[in-house]
Enzyme design. Structure first.
Site, PDB file in Angstrom:
ATOM      1  N   LYS A 238       1.403   1.109   8.674  1.00  0.00           N
ATOM      2  CA  LYS A 238       2.360   1.763   7.759  1.00  0.00           C
ATOM      3  C   LYS A 238       3.558   0.858   7.489  1.00  0.00           C
ATOM      4  CE  LYS A 238       0.135   5.578   7.019  1.00  0.00           C
ATOM      5  NZ  LYS A 238      -0.762   5.580   5.847  1.00  0.00           N
TER       6      LYS A 238
ATOM      7  N   TYR B 272       0.633   6.902  17.695  1.00  0.00           N
ATOM      8  CA  TYR B 272       0.396   6.455  16.317  1.00  0.00           C
ATOM      9  C   TYR B 272      -0.033   4.975  16.304  1.00  0.00           C
ATOM     10  CZ  TYR B 272       0.794   7.016  11.269  1.00  0.00           C
ATOM     11  OH  TYR B 272       0.511   7.120   9.927  1.00  0.00           O
TER      12      TYR B 272
HETATM   13  N1  LIG Z   1      -1.542  14.012   7.772  1.00  0.00           N
HETATM   14  C1  LIG Z   1      -0.395  13.500   8.144  1.00  0.00           C
HETATM   15  O1  LIG Z   1       0.265  13.974   9.073  1.00  0.00           O
HETATM   16  C2  LIG Z   1       0.145  12.302   7.403  1.00  0.00           C
HETATM   17  C3  LIG Z   1       1.533  12.055   7.443  1.00  0.00           C
HETATM   18  C4  LIG Z   1       2.032  10.980   6.723  1.00  0.00           C
HETATM   19  C5  LIG Z   1       1.164  10.162   6.015  1.00  0.00           C
HETATM   20  N2  LIG Z   1      -0.177  10.428   6.002  1.00  0.00           N
HETATM   21  C6  LIG Z   1      -1.049   9.537   5.230  1.00  0.00           C
HETATM   22  O2  LIG Z   1      -1.603  10.272   4.156  1.00  0.00           O
HETATM   23  C7  LIG Z   1      -2.770   9.561   3.708  1.00  0.00           C
HETATM   24  C8  LIG Z   1      -3.910  10.553   3.551  1.00  0.00           C
HETATM   25  O3  LIG Z   1      -4.313  11.030   4.826  1.00  0.00           O
HETATM   26  P1  LIG Z   1      -4.513  12.579   5.115  1.00  0.00           P
HETATM   27  O4  LIG Z   1      -3.594  12.926   6.223  1.00  0.00           O
HETATM   28  O5  LIG Z   1      -4.509  13.334   3.866  1.00  0.00           O
HETATM   29  O6  LIG Z   1      -5.969  12.596   5.801  1.00  0.00           O
HETATM   30  P2  LIG Z   1      -7.428  12.718   5.161  1.00  0.00           P
HETATM   31  O7  LIG Z   1      -8.344  12.452   6.309  1.00  0.00           O
HETATM   32  O8  LIG Z   1      -7.584  13.979   4.439  1.00  0.00           O
HETATM   33  O9  LIG Z   1      -7.466  11.518   4.117  1.00  0.00           O
HETATM   34  C9  LIG Z   1      -7.704  10.182   4.495  1.00  0.00           C
HETATM   35  C10 LIG Z   1      -8.561   9.585   3.401  1.00  0.00           C
HETATM   36  O10 LIG Z   1      -8.774   8.184   3.631  1.00  0.00           O
HETATM   37  C11 LIG Z   1     -10.072   7.915   3.128  1.00  0.00           C
HETATM   38  N3  LIG Z   1     -10.576   6.631   3.640  1.00  0.00           N
HETATM   39  C12 LIG Z   1     -10.688   6.239   4.930  1.00  0.00           C
HETATM   40  N4  LIG Z   1     -11.251   5.007   4.971  1.00  0.00           N
HETATM   41  C13 LIG Z   1     -11.481   4.640   3.684  1.00  0.00           C
HETATM   42  C14 LIG Z   1     -12.055   3.495   3.074  1.00  0.00           C
HETATM   43  N5  LIG Z   1     -12.533   2.466   3.795  1.00  0.00           N
HETATM   44  N6  LIG Z   1     -12.144   3.445   1.713  1.00  0.00           N
HETATM   45  C15 LIG Z   1     -11.693   4.476   0.962  1.00  0.00           C
HETATM   46  N7  LIG Z   1     -11.150   5.601   1.486  1.00  0.00           N
HETATM   47  C16 LIG Z   1     -11.064   5.666   2.837  1.00  0.00           C
HETATM   48  C17 LIG Z   1     -10.891   9.097   3.631  1.00  0.00           C
HETATM   49  O11 LIG Z   1     -12.130   9.178   2.936  1.00  0.00           O
HETATM   50  C18 LIG Z   1      -9.942  10.235   3.315  1.00  0.00           C
HETATM   51  O12 LIG Z   1     -10.169  10.723   2.005  1.00  0.00           O
HETATM   52  C19 LIG Z   1      -3.027   8.465   4.721  1.00  0.00           C
HETATM   53  O13 LIG Z   1      -2.458   7.254   4.263  1.00  0.00           O
HETATM   54  C20 LIG Z   1      -2.258   8.964   5.934  1.00  0.00           C
HETATM   55  O14 LIG Z   1      -1.924   7.939   6.826  1.00  0.00           O
HETATM   56  C21 LIG Z   1      -0.696  11.493   6.668  1.00  0.00           C
END
Ligand SMILES: NC(=O)c1ccc[n+]([C@@H]2O[C@H](COP(=O)([O-])OP(=O)(O)OC[C@H]3O[C@@H](n4cnc5c(N)ncnc54)[C@H](O)[C@@H]3O)[C@@H](O)[C@H]2O)c1
Length: 259
Positions: A166, A159
């Site tokens: 985070k 990570y």
């Molecule tokens: N998937 C997991 O296991 C998990 C677990 C905990 C937290 N998260 C967090 O959830 C959130 C969403 O991620 P996800 O897992 O749904 O993946 P995802 O890839 O579906 O979403 C990530 C989003 O970030 C956007 N993004 C990236 N760079 C950007 C920028 N410069 N400007 C605007 N938007 C931008 C992308 O367009 C995308 O829509 C993130 O903060 C991620 O760290 C994910």
């Protein structure tokens, strides 16, 4: 009667129908919220987000292009949103980015200055940048959530720099909550369990993370996107009116287990 009847807001982070933001939007819409959405600039990105939102029954979703690492983009996007709706009640920050080259097990120490700055800029500073622009559109108060992960509290191999981002996001949540409380704007974060999204697939060793999580978590399973959506709706609704500055784990209890 829905929990979010009469409430309107902006959702950042729908990439496709597996995104956390997609599940959050699904539950918000089911509870009566009016949602507007951002997408990364470009026709392809817009089409992808539009298609994902069509699946939620939105035949003509209102979309705004925005790269959250660019102040001019943010200014233009929020100006357009203000022209269109005047005020909002909630904001969903569900975005993150780090160069996948630095998200491999064992190579945290190789992280370049540029990769560090980019990860913290897009994944953490952007929350502050959005709240700066959204707060004036919340004259009666409002609610903001972001998405975090346990790798910001403890070391999760692979990570890497995203864990640092985070940690910054979670503490930004607290500092923002402390200042924005006087405006009745609540800022919280959800620490979600691993979900198979585009962003998650960029993390080295993610497959092992899913297996380990399902084995070790008190509920003995991984989480569903809808479960984060439900918690998001609660935090964004008036039911959570005295909750601010919190990091709520939606992770089958994984974070409470030591060994
Ligand atoms: N998937 C997991 O296991 C998990 C677990 C905990 C937290 N998260 C967090 O959830 C959130 C969403 O991620 P996800 O897992 O749904 O993946 P995802 O890839 O579906 O979403 C990530 C989003 O970030 C956007 N993004 C990236 N760079 C950007 C920028 N410069 N400007 C605007 N938007 C931008 C992308 O367009 C995308 O829509 C993130 O903060 C991620 O760290 C994910």
């Amino acid at each position: 009667m829905g929990l979010m009847d009469g409430k309107r807001g902006i959702v950042f982070g729908v990439a496709n129908d597996r995104s956390y933001a997609w599940y959050i939007a699904q539950q918000l819409l089911a509870e009566g919220a009016e949602c507007r959405f951002s997408h990364l600039p470009g026709e392809k990105m817009e089409r992808r987000v539009r298609n994902a939102l069509n699946e939620l029954g939105l035949s003509d979703p209102k979309l705004y292009a925005c790269d959250a690492s660019n102040d001019d983009d943010l200014d233009a996007m929020f100006a357009k949103l203000r022209d269109d709706v005047g005020t909002i009640d909630f904001l969903v920050h569900s975005i993150a980015f780090a160069d996948r080259q630095f998200l491999q097990i064992g190579n945290f120490y190789t992280t370049s200055r540029a990769a560090w700055n980019q990860a913290l800029d897009i994944s953490a500073y952007s929350l502050l940048a959005m709240v700066q622009r959204a707060a004036p559109m919340m004259p009666e108060g409002g609610s903001v959530i972001s998405m975090s992960y346990y790798g910001g509290e403890k070391v999760v191999p692979g990570y890497n720099v995203m864990g640092i981002a985070k940690a910054a996001l979670e503490h930004t949540t607290r500092y923002l909550a402390a200042e924005m409380g006087a405006k009745n704007i609540r800022i919280n974060s959800i620490s979600g369990g691993p979900l198979r999204t585009l962003a998650a697939m960029a993390v080295g060793g993610i497959g092992v993370m899913f297996e380990h999580h399902a084995k070790k978590a008190p509920l003995k399973r991984n989480i569903e996107g809808e479960e984060v959506g439900d918690t998001a709706v609660f935090l964004l609704s008036d039911r959570a009116s005295a909750i601010t500055g919190e990091i709520i784990h939606v992770d089958s209890g994984y974070n409470i287990v030591g060994v």
